[in-house]
Motif scaffolding. Structure first.
Motif, short mmCIF file in Angstrom:
data_model
loop_
_atom_site.label_atom_id
_atom_site.label_comp_id
_atom_site.label_asym_id
_atom_site.label_seq_id
_atom_site.Cartn_x
_atom_site.Cartn_y
_atom_site.Cartn_z
N THR A 242 33.13 42.91 56.27
CA THR A 242 32.16 43.08 55.20
C THR A 242 32.77 42.60 53.89
N LEU A 243 32.06 41.78 53.15
CA LEU A 243 32.56 41.26 51.88
C LEU A 243 32.51 42.33 50.80
N LEU A 244 33.30 42.13 49.77
CA LEU A 244 33.33 43.07 48.64
C LEU A 244 31.94 43.21 48.03
N THR A 245 31.22 42.11 47.94
CA THR A 245 29.88 42.13 47.33
C THR A 245 28.83 42.76 48.23
N GLU A 246 29.18 42.99 49.49
CA GLU A 246 28.24 43.59 50.44
C GLU A 246 28.48 45.08 50.66
N ASP A 247 29.61 45.57 50.20
CA ASP A 247 30.00 46.94 50.51
C ASP A 247 29.07 47.95 49.84
N THR A 248 28.74 49.02 50.57
CA THR A 248 27.80 50.02 50.05
C THR A 248 28.50 51.14 49.27
N ILE A 249 29.84 51.17 49.26
CA ILE A 249 30.57 52.19 48.52
C ILE A 249 31.04 51.65 47.17
N TYR A 250 31.57 50.43 47.14
CA TYR A 250 32.01 49.83 45.89
C TYR A 250 30.81 49.55 45.00
N ASP A 251 30.88 50.00 43.73
CA ASP A 251 29.72 49.89 42.84
C ASP A 251 29.70 48.62 42.00
N GLN A 252 30.60 47.67 42.31
CA GLN A 252 30.63 46.35 41.66
C GLN A 252 30.96 46.43 40.17
N SER A 253 31.64 47.48 39.74
CA SER A 253 31.92 47.65 38.31
C SER A 253 33.36 47.30 37.92
N GLY A 254 34.06 46.60 38.80
CA GLY A 254 35.42 46.20 38.45
C GLY A 254 36.39 47.36 38.46
N THR A 255 37.27 47.42 37.46
CA THR A 255 38.30 48.45 37.40
C THR A 255 37.71 49.85 37.47
N THR A 256 36.62 50.10 36.76
CA THR A 256 36.00 51.42 36.78
C THR A 256 35.61 51.83 38.19
N GLY A 257 35.22 50.86 39.00
CA GLY A 257 34.82 51.14 40.38
C GLY A 257 35.97 51.16 41.36
N GLY A 258 37.20 50.91 40.89
CA GLY A 258 38.35 50.97 41.77
C GLY A 258 38.94 49.63 42.16
N LEU A 259 38.53 48.53 41.50
CA LEU A 259 39.05 47.21 41.84
C LEU A 259 40.48 47.08 41.33
N LEU A 260 41.39 46.79 42.24
CA LEU A 260 42.81 46.70 41.92
C LEU A 260 43.18 45.37 41.26
N LYS A 261 44.20 45.41 40.40
CA LYS A 261 44.79 44.20 39.88
C LYS A 261 45.91 43.81 40.84
N LEU A 262 45.88 42.58 41.34
CA LEU A 262 46.82 42.16 42.37
C LEU A 262 47.76 41.07 41.86
N LYS A 263 49.00 41.14 42.34
CA LYS A 263 49.98 40.10 42.09
C LYS A 263 50.57 39.66 43.43
N TYR A 264 50.52 38.35 43.70
CA TYR A 264 51.04 37.84 44.97
C TYR A 264 51.18 36.33 44.88
N ASN A 265 51.93 35.76 45.80
CA ASN A 265 52.09 34.31 45.88
C ASN A 265 50.95 33.75 46.71
N LYS A 266 50.08 32.98 46.08
CA LYS A 266 48.91 32.46 46.78
C LYS A 266 49.28 31.53 47.93
N ASN A 267 50.48 30.97 47.87
CA ASN A 267 50.93 30.08 48.93
C ASN A 267 51.66 30.82 50.04
N ASN A 268 51.95 32.10 49.82
CA ASN A 268 52.66 32.88 50.83
C ASN A 268 52.42 34.37 50.60
#
Length: 291
Positions: A242-268
């Motif tokens: 299920t995609l993030l935009t399809e989820d029935t629990i996430y309220d699509q409000s970004g950080t307020t809704g619980g969206l994490l800030k991520l750091k990672y190597n996109k190539n690995n």
């Protein structure tokens, strides 16, 4: 008020629970102004956040069974460092000495304690929309009782407790967990559950008393999740995600809704991900996610 108790293995004292370390602040949709306009102030002032969204507890919560920061056990997956900060959304002050629970499924959608229910993402738990699982997957017996709001809590059916843990916020309201990037199961996007407990007491036996002032879930950007699909063991999953935009629990409000800030190597991305968020809570309120 609810009563809860954490039993510490071997009776070890909780005194000296470590600090979480530096926390990368996560931008909120309702900060007063953009970072470009507040460069001089951001280094000295705490950014105030809206009250973080409350969500269902879900059926697979186990009350603070493990007091620890490293919740990985022997589970395979992309290393994830989860950095959390808890502040009072009204005063913007850190909430110290809170007990923070986190729990999530493994790379193939299994929850510890409930493998017979979750079956690698077969039938959705009751905090997810209903629907038939993809053909060829094990189905298992779905949890009973309640949908959506309370999640119809189920009693554990096994003694496993991987990917679950409780730890104490430091004087800055910070706590860090070591785990793996969660997988997914039928009907839900990738997520991590959390609870914040306050007004209890840390003793030699663990954490006693108090109440849950916040029950929420953390979510992951689609770009990162897509990259995990190419990494073993996530790549072996046959569950429709299920995609993030399809989820029935996430309220699509970004950080307020619980969206994490991520750091990672996109190539690995297999090397590991650091995820961070600040939760704005109301310490005087009770939000246990069961109603």
């Amino acid at each position: 008020m609810t009563r809860r108790k954490v039993v510490v293995a071997g009776g070890a004292a909780v005194v000296g629970v470590g600090a979480a370390g530096a926390l990368a602040m996560t931008a909120s949709a309702d900060e007063a102004s953009d970072a470009t306009d507040t460069a001089s102030a951001s280094s000295t002032a705490e950014v105030c956040y809206k009250l973080t969204s409350e969500t269902t507890e879900g059926p697979y919560y186990i009350d603070a069974d493990k007091l620890r920061q490293d919740i990985t056990e022997d589970k395979e997956g992309i290393p994830l460092t989860l950095k959390l900060k808890v502040i009072d959304s009204e005063t913007c002050k850190p909430v110290a000495n809170a007990a923070v629970d986190v729990w999530h499924c493994d790379a193939l959608g299994l929850y510890s304690g409930y493998e017979s229910f979750s079956q690698g993402g077969g039938t959705a738990p009751t905090d997810a929309p209903t629907g038939e699982p993809p053909s060829g997957e094990p189905t298992g017996e779905p949890p009973s009782g309640g949908t959506g709001g309370g999640g119809g809590h189920e009693e554990p059916t096994s003694d496993t407790r991987y990917l679950r843990g409780t730890w104490k916020t430091d004087k800055k309201g910070c706590v860090t967990f070591t785990t793996i990037f969660p997988g997914w199961y039928q009907g839900r996007c990738v997520h991590i559950h959390t609870k914040v407990h306050v007004d209890g007491e840390w003793t030699d036996a663990g954490y006693e008393g108090g109440h849950a002032c916040h029950t929420g879930q953390f979510f992951f950007e689609e770009e990162a999740v897509l990259l995990t699909e190419e990494v073993d063991p996530y790549s072996t999953s046959t569950t429709t995600r299920t995609l993030l935009t399809e989820d029935t629990i996430y309220d699509q409000s970004g950080t307020t809704g619980g969206l994490l800030k991520l750091k990672y190597n996109k190539n690995n991305i297999a090397k590991g991900v650091t995820a961070s968020i600040t939760m704005g809570v109301a310490p005087d309120e009770t939000n246990d996610g069961t109603s």
